[in-house]
Design an enzyme around this catalytic site. Structure first.
Site, PDB file in Angstrom:
ATOM      1  N   ASP A 196       0.950  -1.077   0.158  1.00  0.00           N
ATOM      2  CA  ASP A 196      -0.067  -0.023  -0.052  1.00  0.00           C
ATOM      3  C   ASP A 196       0.903   1.137  -0.112  1.00  0.00           C
ATOM      4  O   ASP A 196       2.005   1.159  -0.481  1.00  0.00           O
ATOM      5  CB  ASP A 196      -1.194  -0.175   1.372  1.00  0.00           C
ATOM      6  CG  ASP A 196      -2.544   0.910   0.922  1.00  0.00           C
ATOM      7  OD1 ASP A 196      -2.168   1.802   0.516  1.00  0.00           O
ATOM      8  OD2 ASP A 196      -3.385   0.216   1.112  1.00  0.00           O
ATOM      9  N   HIS A 201       1.763   1.663  -3.303  1.00  0.00           N
ATOM     10  CA  HIS A 201       0.790   2.704  -3.781  1.00  0.00           C
ATOM     11  C   HIS A 201       1.285   4.122  -3.844  1.00  0.00           C
ATOM     12  O   HIS A 201       0.438   5.097  -4.215  1.00  0.00           O
ATOM     13  CB  HIS A 201      -0.307   2.655  -2.987  1.00  0.00           C
ATOM     14  CG  HIS A 201      -1.230   1.354  -3.295  1.00  0.00           C
ATOM     15  ND1 HIS A 201      -2.503   1.281  -2.494  1.00  0.00           N
ATOM     16  CD2 HIS A 201      -0.865   0.027  -3.918  1.00  0.00           C
ATOM     17  CE1 HIS A 201      -2.889   0.005  -2.992  1.00  0.00           C
ATOM     18  NE2 HIS A 201      -1.928  -0.526  -3.681  1.00  0.00           N
TER      19      HIS A 201
END
Ligand SMILES: *[C@@H]1O[C@H](CO)[C@@H](O)[C@H](O)[C@H]1NC(C)=O
Ligand SMILES: *[C@@H]1O[C@H](CO)[C@@H](O)[C@H](O)[C@H]1NC(C)=O
Ligand SMILES: *[C@@H]1O[C@H](CO)[C@@H](O)[C@H](O)[C@H]1NC(C)=O
Ligand SMILES: *[C@@H]1O[C@H](CO)[C@@H](O)[C@H](O)[C@H]1NC(C)=O
Ligand SMILES: *[C@@H]1O[C@H](CO)[C@@H](O)[C@H](O)[C@H]1NC(C)=O
Ligand SMILES: *[C@@H]1O[C@H](CO)[C@@H](O)[C@H](O)[C@H]1NC(C)=O
Ligand SMILES: *[C@@H]1O[C@H](CO)[C@@H](O)[C@H](O)[C@H]1NC(C)=O
Ligand SMILES: *[C@@H]1O[C@H](CO)[C@@H](O)[C@H](O)[C@H]1NC(C)=O
Length: 393
Positions: free
Chosen positions: A213, A236
């Site tokens: 993430d 991310h």
């Protein structure tokens, strides 16, 4: 449990603590070592966890009011994956329903020593795959700290975000290696490297992150932050936000520099995301620099999204109340996985002001590259790469 011999000298010193500072060494007990660890930081200036020692932490650690304490972690602190215990008993925050196993705070606190925090996340990744409402603990939260340094530490397989910096000032993370990887088909989800919330003056540097993430995410009220020399893989990206989610709050992210970043196989590179729609919050994102990024196989290398999590119609009707100003994307090179390599998508009526693009050189999968923008006037030497911005009002 105290190491027996050293414990004797430690307790002897404790009696004279006002005169002499104590060093204490912890040993593994074979069951929960949290109580001994808590007792040691309460009593000793330096707490040593030797390199051959793995502490088994199976109950939560509140170390939020330390002062002048060094935790010299040469060995490992492992967070025993008792899922019902942590889901129900970890410290909890209103913010995004976060929970955490460990609150570390106070003044002049250092965690260093070359050792490892092991989140033993595999059981969590597997459980989360069948229970998406499972509450999973953040391993380490620097909580109401002022003058906290975390240095030379490896962090393995956090069940959720790995680090949260919460209501803290003057915090440095240096030389941290984060790895969150699943060995089953169930991904290591939401394993952000760092999230900052209500924080000022934070440095995160010289670190290597492999996760699933955000690499680093600046949540509401993060100011004066330097992120430098990170190598992020599988993440991310480096994200401002998301902001403006909660109607009761005004969110501020100001004075952030992210510099010398290598971003590989990631969803995003440099990103700012804010909510729009009815019943959302408001805020300001100001003076953010993303500089010297080398990106490789990144889905969205450069992003501003002022319609985050909002459908197009709602976004048009209720544009974002989180304003964005003085943004610098500088010297960002590399490859994207999509032909759109930069997307600066703002809400209308001057909600994004003074966005600068300089020295961008990004290529899509077939060598083509589309740079797109909406509802703003860009400046900088890379403006000509962008298709003309469309305006709606
Ligand atoms: C860790 O502590 C838990 C709970 O006290 C215990 O069940 C478990 O066996 C311990 N594990 C190790 C490796 O000591
Ligand atoms: C900070 O704490 C360390 C012990 O961990 C101590 O040696 C040092 O003097 C403290 N620094 C200040 C400025 O108090
Ligand atoms: C899923 O996790 C939640 C929150 O941790 C818990 O309350 C619930 O009982 C779990 N559901 C199942 C089916 O285990
Ligand atoms: C970074 O930390 C690791 C331990 O995690 C240590 O081996 C290494 O020497 C440290 N690097 C520097 C430059 O201090
Ligand atoms: C951020 O700071 C502002 C100004 O102090 C305050 O009004 C707002 O409530 C804070 N937001 C959050 C999420 O704490
Ligand atoms: C912008 O933020 C940087 C830190 O990221 C700071 O050094 C600089 O002074 C800020 N500029 C303004 C005009 O506030
Ligand atoms: C941002 O940096 C400028 C310049 O140093 C400073 O004047 C301003 O107070 C900072 N903003 C915040 C919110 O700290
Ligand atoms: C651009 O970024 C690259 C990679 O970080 C760096 O090596 C180079 O020196 C930067 N160029 C300038 C002009 O700063």
């Amino acid at each position: 449990m105290w190491d027996r011999n050293i414990a004797l000298s430690c307790f002897a010193l404790l009696a004279a603590r006002s005169v002499a500072a104590a060093d204490c060494t912890l040993a593994a007990s074979g069951s929960d070592d949290a109580p001994a660890f808590l007792a040691a930081v309460a009593e000793c200036d330096t707490v040593i966890i030797p390199s051959d020692t793995t502490l088994n932490v199976s109950t939560r650690l509140d170390m939020s009011t330390l002062s002048d304490t060094l935790i010299d972690l040469q060995g490992t602190i492992a967070f025993y994956p008792d899922i019902p215990y942590w889901s129900g008993n970890a410290f909890s925050f209103d913010f995004q329903d976060a929970i955490t196993a460990w609150l570390l705070g106070g003044t002049n606190v250092t965690l260093s020593g070359g050792g490892t925090l092991d989140g033993l996340g595999q059981e969590w990744y597997d459980e989360f795959a069948s229970n998406s409402s499972l509450l999973r603990p953040i391993i380490l939260t620097v909580y109401q700290g002022d003058g906290v340094t975390i240095k030379d530490i490896t962090m393995l397989n956090g069940p959720m975000w790995v680090n949260l910096v919460y209501e803290s000032n003057n915090v440095v993370y240096d030389n941290i290696t984060i790895t969150a990887a699943s060995t089953s088909d169930n991904d290591a989800k939401n394993t952000d490297g760092w999230d900052t919330y209500r924080c000022d003056n934070i440095v995160i540097q010289n670190s290597i992150i492999n996760n699933g993430d955000d690499c680093v995410s600046f949540k509401p009220n993060s100011t004066n932050i330097l992120v430098s020399n990170l190598d992020c893989t599988g993440s991310h990206g480096i994200s401002v936000g998301s902001l403006g989610q909660y109607p009761e709050y005004y969110d501020i992210v100001e004075n952030v520099t992210a510099i010398n970043i290598r971003m590989s196989n990631a969803q995003n590179g440099a990103r700012i995301k804010a909510w729009a729609g009815p019943d959302v919050g408001s805020g300001i994102v100001r003076n953010i620099t993303f500089q010297n990024f080398i990106e490789s196989e990144v889905d969205n290398p450069v992003v501003i999204d002022q319609c985050y999590m909002t459908d197009e119609d709602a976004c048009a009707e209720y544009p974002s109340n989180t304003y964005i100003a003085d943004i610098y994307f500088k010297n960002i090179t590399g490859t994207g996985t999509d032909s759109v390599v930069a997307s600066i998508d703002c809400s209308p009526d001057g909600r994004c002001l003074n966005v600068n693009v300089d020295d961008l050189s990004l290529t899509g999968p077939d060598g083509d590259a589309e740079y797109v923008c909406e509802n703003l006037e860009l400046s900088g030497n890379a403006v000509d790469l962008f298709s003309e911005c469309t305006y709606t009002s």
